[in-house]
Design an enzyme around this catalytic site. Structure first.
Site, PDB file in Angstrom:
ATOM      1  N   GLY A  39       0.837  -1.208   0.000  1.00 55.92           N
ATOM      2  CA  GLY A  39       0.000   0.000   0.000  1.00 55.92           C
ATOM      3  C   GLY A  39       0.869   1.253   0.000  1.00 55.92           C
ATOM      4  O   GLY A  39       0.647   2.198  -0.779  1.00 55.92           O
ATOM      5  N   HIS A  40       1.889   1.266   0.875  1.00 57.31           N
ATOM      6  CA  HIS A  40       2.825   2.396   0.902  1.00 57.31           C
ATOM      7  C   HIS A  40       3.562   2.513  -0.435  1.00 57.31           C
ATOM      8  O   HIS A  40       3.736   3.604  -0.973  1.00 57.31           O
ATOM      9  CB  HIS A  40       3.868   2.211   2.019  1.00 57.31           C
ATOM     10  CG  HIS A  40       3.300   2.162   3.403  1.00 57.31           C
ATOM     11  ND1 HIS A  40       3.346   1.020   4.180  1.00 57.31           N
ATOM     12  CD2 HIS A  40       2.697   3.089   4.165  1.00 57.31           C
ATOM     13  CE1 HIS A  40       2.798   1.258   5.360  1.00 57.31           C
ATOM     14  NE2 HIS A  40       2.382   2.510   5.377  1.00 57.31           N
ATOM     15  N   GLY A 150      -3.328   7.632   1.384  1.00 54.20           N
ATOM     16  CA  GLY A 150      -4.142   6.501   0.938  1.00 54.20           C
ATOM     17  C   GLY A 150      -5.614   6.691   1.272  1.00 54.20           C
ATOM     18  O   GLY A 150      -5.954   7.141   2.379  1.00 54.20           O
TER      19      GLY A 150
HETATM   20  P1  AMP Z   1       0.609   4.592   7.763  1.00 47.16           P
HETATM   21  O1  AMP Z   1       2.026   4.169   7.714  1.00 47.16           O
HETATM   22  O2  AMP Z   1      -0.356   3.500   8.146  1.00 47.16           O
HETATM   23  O3  AMP Z   1       0.418   5.866   8.555  1.00 47.16           O
HETATM   24  O4  AMP Z   1       0.203   4.945   6.264  1.00 47.16           O
HETATM   25  C1  AMP Z   1       0.928   5.868   5.500  1.00 47.16           C
HETATM   26  C2  AMP Z   1       0.129   6.204   4.273  1.00 47.16           C
HETATM   27  O5  AMP Z   1      -0.111   5.010   3.528  1.00 47.16           O
HETATM   28  C3  AMP Z   1      -1.251   6.796   4.609  1.00 47.16           C
HETATM   29  O6  AMP Z   1      -1.560   7.831   3.696  1.00 47.16           O
HETATM   30  C4  AMP Z   1      -2.162   5.620   4.440  1.00 47.16           C
HETATM   31  O7  AMP Z   1      -3.492   5.975   4.113  1.00 47.16           O
HETATM   32  C5  AMP Z   1      -1.496   4.891   3.285  1.00 47.16           C
HETATM   33  N1  AMP Z   1      -1.906   3.490   3.277  1.00 47.16           N
HETATM   34  C6  AMP Z   1      -1.907   2.614   4.310  1.00 47.16           C
HETATM   35  N2  AMP Z   1      -2.407   1.423   3.942  1.00 47.16           N
HETATM   36  C7  AMP Z   1      -2.746   1.540   2.639  1.00 47.16           C
HETATM   37  C8  AMP Z   1      -3.334   0.656   1.676  1.00 47.16           C
HETATM   38  N3  AMP Z   1      -3.675  -0.591   1.973  1.00 47.16           N
HETATM   39  N4  AMP Z   1      -3.528   1.126   0.419  1.00 47.16           N
HETATM   40  C9  AMP Z   1      -3.180   2.393   0.089  1.00 47.16           C
HETATM   41  N5  AMP Z   1      -2.638   3.277   0.951  1.00 47.16           N
HETATM   42  C10 AMP Z   1      -2.416   2.864   2.204  1.00 47.16           C
END
Ligand code: AMP
Length: 283
Positions: A39-40, A150
């Site tokens: 996702g990242h 995301g």
């Molecule tokens: P985090 O590390 O969970 O704070 O996420 C960092 C960024 O990655 C944020 O903008 C999240 O929304 C995005 N993100 C996390 N999981 C996903 C996913 N499965 N698909 C797309 N973007 C994601």
């Protein structure tokens, strides 16, 4: 400053400022809390296609966690993350420690006051103030021309866009689709805490969202009917529903009738792990 051969690892604001002063052109920024997954990487890939430079930050932000134990329990693996970032061909990793971001005496808060009280904000008081405060700081430090978030965290996107608009940050906000595993489960760093059975059961979150979309396409406009149908799916598992919401995607107010569009979002506990997911309904 550490040189990971392929990209720079900068740990202080001073180092980022020095680097930033010497680069021109577009800069895409992806803020993360690490434990990087596909996702990242999808956000990083898009940023690389659209910009001259790509900066990723990894910072587990204590201000956006409630109980300290949640913060301590958040998964971390910097060695793994460095490999992912190398493959993803970023230019800079900003990897500050907590004292660098919040030195003693830090007392400022950035708050999108109303939107932050809804949905996730109602369940996790102070969470979005922590998010908007840290993202403001990161924008000021890195000075990106574009930032990538995301759709997985739908309310976060809405709040960041509002903050950027209200405070006139010169940053273009881009939103990437939610990336899912084979069984439909949205990728999340927190999934590592799920047992195998919970992981299988958690697929019902995306199943219930697909059902919501199907019912809407078939003409259903009553949020209660859609929510009840979603509940039936999740209730077959050990998952404990925290909330299911069908809201106006701009105000995040609950809808009593769906007109043209809606944000369907939910939070469900599997064991101690709280998962969120969402989808948009529109004509
Ligand atoms: P985090 O590390 O969970 O704070 O996420 C960092 C960024 O990655 C944020 O903008 C999240 O929304 C995005 N993100 C996390 N999981 C996903 C996913 N499965 N698909 C797309 N973007 C994601």
């Amino acid at each position: 400053m550490a040189d990971h051969k392929d990209f720079l690892i900068l740990k202080t604001v001073a180092e980022v400022r020095e680097w930033r002063n010497n680069v021109q052109g577009s800069l895409g920024f992806i803020p993360t809390m690490g434990y990087l997954h596909v996702g990242h990487v999808s956000l990083i890939n898009r940023a690389r296609e659209e910009n001259d430079y790509v900066v990723v930050s990894i910072f587990v932000n204590p201000k956006q966690f409630g109980p300290k134990k949640d913060f301590n329990k958040y998964p971390r693996d910097v060695t793994h993350d460095l490999h992912v970032l190398k493959d993803a061909k970023v230019d800079v990793l900003f990897l500050p420690d907590v004292d660098e971001m919040y030195p003693e005496g830090f007392e400022t808060k950035v708050s999108v006051t109303q939107l932050s009280k809804k949905l996730e904000g109602a369940k996790r008081p102070g969470h979005f103030d922590g998010v908007t405060t840290v993202i403001s700081k990161l924008f000021n430090i890195i000075q990106p021309t574009s930032a990538y978030f995301g759709q997985k965290d739908a309310q976060q996107v809405i709040i960041i866009k509002k903050m950027v608009f209200d405070l006139q940050f010169p940053v273009h906000i881009n939103v990437g689709d939610t990336i899912r595993g084979e069984n439909g489960l949205a990728l999340s760093s927190r999934n590592v805490h799920l047992q195998q059975k919970e992981k299988e059961e958690a697929a019902t979150l995306s199943e219930s969202l697909l059902l919501a979309q199907k019912l809407f396409q078939q003409g259903e406009r009553n949020p209660e009917t859609i929510k009840n149908a979603m509940k039936q799916i999740i209730k077959k598992t050990t998952g404990l529903i925290d909330y299911i919401s069908i809201a106006n995607p701009r105000t995040l107010d609950e809808l009593i009738l769906i007109d043209k569009e809606a944000l369907v979002s939910l939070a469900v506990y599997f064991g101690k792990t709280r998962l969120i997911d969402n989808c948009l309904l529109n004509l």
